[in-house]
Design a protein around this motif. Structure first.
Motif, PDB file in Angstrom:
ATOM      1  N   THR A  76       8.430 -95.035 -30.915  1.00 48.26           N
ATOM      2  CA  THR A  76       8.570 -96.411 -31.357  1.00 48.26           C
ATOM      3  C   THR A  76       8.542 -97.280 -30.110  1.00 48.26           C
ATOM      4  N   ILE A 130       8.265-101.588 -28.714  1.00 46.15           N
ATOM      5  CA  ILE A 130       8.430-102.991 -29.085  1.00 46.15           C
ATOM      6  C   ILE A 130       7.544-103.838 -28.181  1.00 46.15           C
ATOM      7  N   TRP A 173       5.814-102.204 -38.159  1.00 46.09           N
ATOM      8  CA  TRP A 173       6.997-102.754 -38.799  1.00 46.09           C
ATOM      9  C   TRP A 173       7.054-104.271 -38.694  1.00 46.09           C
ATOM     10  N   TYR A 215       7.606-104.405 -33.743  1.00 42.36           N
ATOM     11  CA  TYR A 215       7.881-102.973 -33.690  1.00 42.36           C
ATOM     12  C   TYR A 215       6.687-102.171 -34.203  1.00 42.36           C
ATOM     13  N   TYR A 250      10.693 -98.763 -25.404  1.00 40.75           N
ATOM     14  CA  TYR A 250      10.027 -97.651 -26.069  1.00 40.75           C
ATOM     15  C   TYR A 250      11.011 -96.503 -26.212  1.00 40.75           C
TER      16      TYR A 250
END
Length: 129
Positions: free
Chosen positions: A16, A18, A52, A69, A97
């Motif tokens: 994930t 950002i 997201w 995200y 991250y």
């Protein structure tokens, strides 16, 4: 005497990261495509990509209070993780991250989540891989 070489195997991961929410859409898409292509170029298999979207950050990062995200599930050799995280660090667009290796319970949960769609926001986008 036989020379036995260990055979590398692929692990399951999720990452994930950002991005700043004020990036233009084409730059955001280019940043996502860059990391997806990096995984594919290193014999990785992408299972799922979820955008997201914009969310409020828990605390300001680089004076930004919102972030975009991106969540990616993939299978790859463990050797690509360190260079990928280095690419995250060197990319000015990436605010934060996290890459995690998944165990069997996490894999089962993610599979169920993908099939049933629970836990997803209504505005989350899943682009074609």
């Amino acid at each position: 005497m036989m020379d036995i070489k260990p055979v590398p195997f692929k692990n399951e991961y999720e990452t994930t990261f950002i991005l700043p929410s004020d990036l233009p859409e084409d730059e955001t898409r280019a940043a996502v495509d860059k990391f997806v292509q990096y995984i594919k170029d290193n014999d990785g298999e992408i299972h799922n990509i979820e955008l997201w979207g914009n969310r409020r950050l828990q605390y300001p990062i680089k004076r930004k209070v919102n972030g975009y995200y991106v969540f990616i599930e993939f299978r790859a050799f463990s050797g690509i993780i360190a260079p990928m995280e280095q690419a995250y660090r060197y990319d000015d667009k990436v605010l934060r991250y996290l890459t995690v290796r998944l165990d069997k319970h996490s894999l089962a949960f993610n599979q169920k989540r993908r099939e049933q769609g629970f836990g997803l926001r209504k505005d989350a986008k899943t682009p074609s891989i």
